[in-house]
Design a protein around this motif. Structure first.
Motif, PDB file in Angstrom:
ATOM      1  N   UNK A   1       0.764  -1.109  -0.152  1.00 29.04           N
ATOM      2  CA  UNK A   1       0.295   0.033   0.297  1.00 29.04           C
ATOM      3  C   UNK A   1       1.139   1.548   0.275  1.00 29.04           C
ATOM      4  N   UNK A   2       0.515   2.544  -0.795  1.00 27.19           N
ATOM      5  CA  UNK A   2       1.324   3.521  -1.220  1.00 27.19           C
ATOM      6  C   UNK A   2       1.027   4.606   0.012  1.00 27.19           C
ATOM      7  N   UNK A   3       2.551   5.753   0.563  1.00 24.82           N
ATOM      8  CA  UNK A   3       2.235   6.198   1.479  1.00 24.82           C
ATOM      9  C   UNK A   3       1.204   6.910   0.822  1.00 24.82           C
ATOM     10  N   UNK A   4       0.551   7.440   1.593  1.00 19.98           N
ATOM     11  CA  UNK A   4      -0.163   8.812   1.013  1.00 19.98           C
ATOM     12  C   UNK A   4       0.313  10.002   1.394  1.00 19.98           C
ATOM     13  N   UNK A   5       1.462   9.821   2.530  1.00 19.28           N
ATOM     14  CA  UNK A   5       2.552  11.058   3.133  1.00 19.28           C
ATOM     15  C   UNK A   5       3.513  11.652   1.926  1.00 19.28           C
ATOM     16  N   UNK A   6       3.769  12.971   2.176  1.00 21.20           N
ATOM     17  CA  UNK A   6       4.126  14.125   1.594  1.00 21.20           C
ATOM     18  C   UNK A   6       5.080  14.253   1.907  1.00 21.20           C
ATOM     19  N   UNK A   7       6.725  13.774   0.963  1.00 18.81           N
ATOM     20  CA  UNK A   7       7.531  14.466   2.404  1.00 18.81           C
ATOM     21  C   UNK A   7       8.965  15.142   0.815  1.00 18.81           C
ATOM     22  N   UNK A   8       9.032  16.743   1.126  1.00 21.49           N
ATOM     23  CA  UNK A   8       9.752  17.153  -0.209  1.00 21.49           C
ATOM     24  C   UNK A   8      10.955  16.892  -0.056  1.00 21.49           C
ATOM     25  N   UNK A   9      11.619  17.746  -0.959  1.00 21.19           N
ATOM     26  CA  UNK A   9      13.172  16.781  -0.700  1.00 21.19           C
ATOM     27  C   UNK A   9      13.743  18.143  -0.008  1.00 21.19           C
ATOM     28  N   UNK A  10      14.929  18.343   0.166  1.00 25.14           N
ATOM     29  CA  UNK A  10      15.197  19.281   0.463  1.00 25.14           C
ATOM     30  C   UNK A  10      15.460  21.068   0.471  1.00 25.14           C
ATOM     31  N   UNK A  11      15.573  21.707   1.160  1.00 22.72           N
ATOM     32  CA  UNK A  11      14.696  23.229   0.580  1.00 22.72           C
ATOM     33  C   UNK A  11      15.729  23.675   0.203  1.00 22.72           C
ATOM     34  N   UNK A  12      15.648  24.343  -1.087  1.00 23.29           N
ATOM     35  CA  UNK A  12      16.572  25.037  -1.429  1.00 23.29           C
ATOM     36  C   UNK A  12      17.118  26.264  -0.815  1.00 23.29           C
ATOM     37  N   UNK A  13      18.817  26.212  -1.010  1.00 23.01           N
ATOM     38  CA  UNK A  13      19.708  27.441   0.058  1.00 23.01           C
ATOM     39  C   UNK A  13      20.223  28.287  -0.781  1.00 23.01           C
ATOM     40  N   UNK A  14      20.263  29.323  -0.528  1.00 23.99           N
ATOM     41  CA  UNK A  14      20.078  31.000  -0.549  1.00 23.99           C
ATOM     42  C   UNK A  14      21.193  30.940  -0.522  1.00 23.99           C
ATOM     43  N   UNK A  15      22.280  31.231  -1.276  1.00 24.80           N
ATOM     44  CA  UNK A  15      23.877  31.758  -1.581  1.00 24.80           C
ATOM     45  C   UNK A  15      24.079  33.436  -1.528  1.00 24.80           C
ATOM     46  N   UNK A  16      23.132  34.368  -2.074  1.00 25.80           N
ATOM     47  CA  UNK A  16      23.657  35.098  -2.293  1.00 25.80           C
ATOM     48  C   UNK A  16      23.244  35.524  -4.002  1.00 25.80           C
ATOM     49  N   UNK A  17      22.854  35.075  -4.978  1.00 25.42           N
ATOM     50  CA  UNK A  17      22.525  34.328  -6.675  1.00 25.42           C
ATOM     51  C   UNK A  17      21.406  33.239  -6.548  1.00 25.42           C
ATOM     52  N   UNK A  18      20.979  34.391  -7.969  1.00 26.64           N
ATOM     53  CA  UNK A  18      19.836  32.967  -7.800  1.00 26.64           C
ATOM     54  C   UNK A  18      18.698  33.833  -7.408  1.00 26.64           C
ATOM     55  N   UNK A  19      18.511  35.234  -6.480  1.00 26.51           N
ATOM     56  CA  UNK A  19      17.055  35.063  -5.751  1.00 26.51           C
ATOM     57  C   UNK A  19      16.220  35.135  -6.249  1.00 26.51           C
ATOM     58  N   UNK A  20      14.900  35.634  -7.292  1.00 26.23           N
ATOM     59  CA  UNK A  20      14.673  35.448  -7.814  1.00 26.23           C
ATOM     60  C   UNK A  20      14.030  33.494  -8.367  1.00 26.23           C
ATOM     61  N   UNK A  21      14.976  32.664  -8.228  1.00 26.85           N
ATOM     62  CA  UNK A  21      14.545  31.535  -8.885  1.00 26.85           C
ATOM     63  C   UNK A  21      14.225  30.948  -7.384  1.00 26.85           C
ATOM     64  N   UNK A  22      15.266  30.750  -6.631  1.00 24.67           N
ATOM     65  CA  UNK A  22      15.121  31.060  -5.282  1.00 24.67           C
ATOM     66  C   UNK A  22      13.563  31.182  -4.677  1.00 24.67           C
ATOM     67  N   UNK A  23      13.628  32.549  -4.379  1.00 23.99           N
ATOM     68  CA  UNK A  23      12.340  33.202  -4.538  1.00 23.99           C
ATOM     69  C   UNK A  23      11.281  31.800  -4.948  1.00 23.99           C
TER      70      UNK A  23
END
Length: 151
Positions: A1-23
């Motif tokens: 039976x498949x689990x109905x829980x949701x486990x997203x990948x690790x959150x993206x880390x912002x390092x000062x570049x690409x703010x618009x994509x990170x947002x």
């Protein structure tokens, strides 16, 4: 039976570049945990009424802890260098706004970036040596950059 829980990948880390994509990524990450509204509105939960039920007490406690969960997500989604810039912020909304203000720039800068991208879009012409796919990719790059700036 498949689990109905949701486990997203690790959150993206912002390092000062690409703010618009990170947002975009972090907004979706927070929405997955039903925390985006806390960041977006910065509204305190209403106080409990007199003689609340157990269910009302639990719901109120859940609503109060959402702010802390959202703040934790934002803090864990930035590098240590960036974290020092938001660590004094008391609410997730203040931290979010501080990041956007500092790395997106003022509205005037954003408007200038949009004007430049629109001009680039209008001046796009297919080169003789490129394929339709390559030309389409160049168009989509400009269009997506415009979208990331909120247009």
């Amino acid at each position: 039976m498949a689990s109905s829980g949701f486990s997203p990948a690790a959150p993206p880390v912002f390092n000062g570049e690409g703010l618009h994509i990170w947002v975009v990524k972090v907004r979706t990450y927070l929405q997955a945990f039903d925390l985006w509204e806390v960041v977006n509105t910065d509204v305190e939960p209403a106080p409990l009424r007199a003689n609340p039920t157990v269910a009302q007490i639990r719901q109120h406690a859940d609503e109060r802890t959402k702010r802390h969960k959202a703040m934790s997500c934002i803090q864990n989604c930035v590098s240590n260098v960036i974290f020092t810039r938001i660590m004094a912020c008391e609410t997730p909304k203040k931290a979010w706004d501080k990041l956007k203000e500092e790395f997106q720039g003022i509205e005037r800068t954003r408007q200038q970036q949009l004007l430049n991208l629109r001009r680039d879009f209008e001046n796009l012409k297919m080169k003789e040596e490129e394929t339709v796919k390559q030309y389409s990719d160049r168009i989509m790059t400009v269009v997506n950059s415009i979208r990331l700036l909120g247009e």
